[in-house]
Design a protein around this motif. Structure first.
Motif, mmCIF file in Angstrom:
data_model
loop_
_atom_site.group_PDB
_atom_site.id
_atom_site.type_symbol
_atom_site.label_atom_id
_atom_site.label_comp_id
_atom_site.label_asym_id
_atom_site.label_seq_id
_atom_site.Cartn_x
_atom_site.Cartn_y
_atom_site.Cartn_z
ATOM 1 N N ILE A 176 1.015 -0.428 -0.015
ATOM 2 C CA ILE A 176 -0.007 -0.024 -0.385
ATOM 3 C C ILE A 176 0.928 1.320 0.178
ATOM 4 O O ILE A 176 0.899 2.363 -0.495
ATOM 5 C CB ILE A 176 -1.360 -0.337 0.850
ATOM 6 N N ALA A 177 2.067 1.155 0.857
ATOM 7 C CA ALA A 177 2.863 2.836 0.508
ATOM 8 C C ALA A 177 3.478 2.976 0.029
ATOM 9 O O ALA A 177 3.761 3.768 -0.996
ATOM 10 C CB ALA A 177 4.261 2.105 2.070
ATOM 11 N N ARG A 178 3.889 1.505 -1.078
ATOM 12 C CA ARG A 178 4.713 1.537 -2.033
ATOM 13 C C ARG A 178 3.605 2.642 -3.303
ATOM 14 O O ARG A 178 3.917 3.292 -4.670
ATOM 15 C CB ARG A 178 5.271 0.721 -2.794
ATOM 16 N N GLN A 179 1.922 1.585 -3.273
ATOM 17 C CA GLN A 179 1.364 2.494 -4.444
ATOM 18 C C GLN A 179 1.148 3.876 -4.345
ATOM 19 O O GLN A 179 1.050 4.508 -5.481
ATOM 20 C CB GLN A 179 0.416 1.803 -4.347
ATOM 21 N N ILE A 180 0.764 4.203 -2.612
ATOM 22 C CA ILE A 180 0.843 5.351 -2.555
ATOM 23 C C ILE A 180 2.222 6.547 -3.423
ATOM 24 O O ILE A 180 2.013 7.123 -4.167
ATOM 25 C CB ILE A 180 0.771 6.213 -0.750
ATOM 26 N N GLU A 181 3.447 6.292 -3.014
ATOM 27 C CA GLU A 181 4.319 6.474 -3.486
ATOM 28 C C GLU A 181 4.208 7.031 -4.956
ATOM 29 O O GLU A 181 4.638 7.939 -5.852
ATOM 30 C CB GLU A 181 5.369 6.169 -3.297
ATOM 31 N N ALA A 182 3.834 5.874 -5.683
ATOM 32 C CA ALA A 182 3.473 5.726 -7.221
ATOM 33 C C ALA A 182 2.660 6.509 -7.225
ATOM 34 O O ALA A 182 2.337 7.568 -8.230
ATOM 35 C CB ALA A 182 3.146 4.508 -7.277
ATOM 36 N N HIS A 183 1.097 6.940 -6.485
ATOM 37 C CA HIS A 183 0.479 7.505 -7.190
ATOM 38 C C HIS A 183 0.746 9.229 -6.831
ATOM 39 O O HIS A 183 0.355 9.482 -7.695
ATOM 40 C CB HIS A 183 -0.839 7.056 -5.999
ATOM 41 N N LEU A 184 1.630 9.088 -6.049
ATOM 42 C CA LEU A 184 1.805 10.969 -6.081
ATOM 43 C C LEU A 184 2.799 11.826 -7.266
ATOM 44 O O LEU A 184 2.852 12.288 -7.454
ATOM 45 C CB LEU A 184 2.242 10.895 -4.021
ATOM 46 N N ALA A 185 3.945 10.495 -7.247
ATOM 47 C CA ALA A 185 4.621 10.503 -8.043
ATOM 48 C C ALA A 185 3.614 11.270 -9.293
ATOM 49 O O ALA A 185 3.769 12.206 -10.246
ATOM 50 C CB ALA A 185 5.694 9.555 -8.576
ATOM 51 N N GLU A 187 0.407 11.634 -9.772
ATOM 52 C CA GLU A 187 0.114 13.071 -9.879
ATOM 53 C C GLU A 187 0.761 14.432 -9.673
ATOM 54 O O GLU A 187 0.072 15.322 -9.883
ATOM 55 C CB GLU A 187 -1.218 12.800 -8.082
ATOM 56 N N LYS A 188 1.582 14.733 -9.001
ATOM 57 C CA LYS A 188 2.348 15.783 -8.732
ATOM 58 C C LYS A 188 3.353 15.712 -10.106
ATOM 59 O O LYS A 188 3.554 16.379 -10.429
ATOM 60 C CB LYS A 188 3.229 15.608 -7.664
ATOM 61 N N GLY A 189 3.905 14.582 -10.691
ATOM 62 C CA GLY A 189 4.606 14.906 -12.129
ATOM 63 C C GLY A 189 6.525 14.828 -11.575
ATOM 64 O O GLY A 189 7.291 14.998 -12.298
ATOM 65 N N LYS A 190 6.299 14.427 -10.499
ATOM 66 C CA LYS A 190 8.096 14.458 -9.979
ATOM 67 C C LYS A 190 7.814 13.422 -8.276
ATOM 68 O O LYS A 190 6.511 12.677 -8.327
ATOM 69 C CB LYS A 190 8.453 15.539 -9.055
ATOM 70 N N PRO A 191 8.756 13.443 -8.609
ATOM 71 C CA PRO A 191 9.057 11.748 -6.882
ATOM 72 C C PRO A 191 8.523 12.885 -5.749
ATOM 73 O O PRO A 191 8.744 13.500 -6.116
ATOM 74 C CB PRO A 191 10.473 10.842 -7.086
ATOM 75 N N VAL A 192 7.750 11.626 -5.008
ATOM 76 C CA VAL A 192 7.081 12.169 -3.932
ATOM 77 C C VAL A 192 7.959 10.593 -2.878
ATOM 78 O O VAL A 192 6.816 9.970 -2.456
ATOM 79 C CB VAL A 192 5.907 12.563 -3.401
ATOM 80 N N PRO A 193 8.752 10.611 -3.126
ATOM 81 C CA PRO A 193 9.396 9.090 -1.927
ATOM 82 C C PRO A 193 9.595 9.373 -0.289
ATOM 83 O O PRO A 193 8.695 10.614 -0.173
ATOM 84 C CB PRO A 193 11.612 8.858 -1.753
ATOM 85 N N MET A 194 8.558 7.925 -0.051
ATOM 86 C CA MET A 194 8.733 7.578 1.132
ATOM 87 C C MET A 194 10.009 8.201 1.973
ATOM 88 O O MET A 194 10.660 8.074 1.615
ATOM 89 C CB MET A 194 8.623 5.830 1.409
ATOM 90 N N ASN A 195 9.593 8.572 3.255
ATOM 91 C CA ASN A 195 10.387 8.889 3.776
ATOM 92 C C ASN A 195 10.174 8.418 5.198
ATOM 93 O O ASN A 195 9.731 6.872 5.165
ATOM 94 C CB ASN A 195 9.696 10.665 4.457
#
Length: 256
Positions: A176-185, A187-195
């Motif tokens: 789920i966390a990895r899917q969120i990471e991919a979805h945010l990237a 959606e925003k057009g750039k990486p939003v990596p997990m912290n």
């Protein structure tokens, strides 16, 4: 005496003169036999973790111990020491600053992962519902300082993957966390990596810790860094150190 004896009820500890039992286990049998992370687990959960669970839990504890004196809680501990208080006072001052904004993202991320899992695993829908209710901030992803990657997160996720291979956990929350990471990237057009908060939240969720305990355990972890900084500042000395050097002034916005 039952009205007095039953005033407090606990399944954590039972003792009388010469005997201390923690979760039904004599303390002398635990001393030297279990690690501190295992003891934390026993106190919170009532059982001892498996070896794999203990390793993964300890990794999360180690990863979050410190983030430098620019972190408000660490800065507060160091300032408190220069005011002449003791180490325990400085630690209390710092821990009391670990709230929803500074220190709460791990708890929030666990809650988010569970919300998505409970709704059938639809990440897009889950994020839309979360942001509609909680605001646009997605806890556990992106970092104002560590760009492009928080170095702690990939290491922790790698350990989760290894734990899945060993049968310690299922990997459902990691997915789920990895899917969120991919979805945010996307959606925003750039990486939003997990912290760090998102990664430790994966571990806490995988290990079955309820969301509120994620913040409590984070406080235990960060207390190590708080103590280290408070002790270092005590050795360095200094009196009444504020947030900036004396030559710097704040911006006055009132009447002149």
């Amino acid at each position: 005496m039952s009205d007095v004896a039953d005033w407090w009820q606990t399944s954590i500890i039972d003792m009388e003169p010469g005997r201390i039992d923690i979760r039904g286990r004599p303390i002398e049998e635990l001393i030297g036999a279990v690690s501190f992370p295992q003891m934390i687990w026993l106190m919170l959960r009532g059982t001892l973790p498996s070896e794999g669970e203990a390793r993964l839990f300890e990794a999360a504890l180690v990863a979050a111990v410190d983030h430098g004196p620019q972190a408000p809680s660490i800065a507060a501990a160091r300032m408190a020491i220069t005011c002449g208080v003791g180490l325990n006072n400085a630690m209390a001052s710092a821990v009391n600053m670990l709230g929803d904004v500074h220190g709460g993202a791990g708890e929030q991320a666990v809650a988010l992962y569970h919300a998505i899992a409970d709704s059938g695993g639809d990440v897009a829908q889950g994020l839309a519902e979360w942001t509609a209710a909680q605001g646009r901030f997605v806890p556990g992803f992106g970092h104002r300082f560590h760009k492009p990657v928080d170095p702690r997160a990939p290491r922790l996720l790698g350990l989760v993957d290894a734990a899945v291979d060993e049968g310690t956990c299922t990997g459902g929350f990691a997915a789920i966390a990895r899917q969120i990471e991919a979805h945010l990237a996307q959606e925003k057009g750039k990486p939003v990596p997990m912290n760090i908060d998102g990664a430790t939240a994966v571990i806490f969720a995988e290990l079955g810790f309820p969301a509120p305990l994620a913040r409590g355990v984070f406080c235990l972890s960060r207390s190590v860094g708080i103590l280290a900084h408070a002790w270092e500042q005590q050795q360095q000395g200094g009196r009444n150190k504020g947030p900036t050097p004396p030559a710097y002034r704040w911006t006055y916005t009132g009447e002149t």
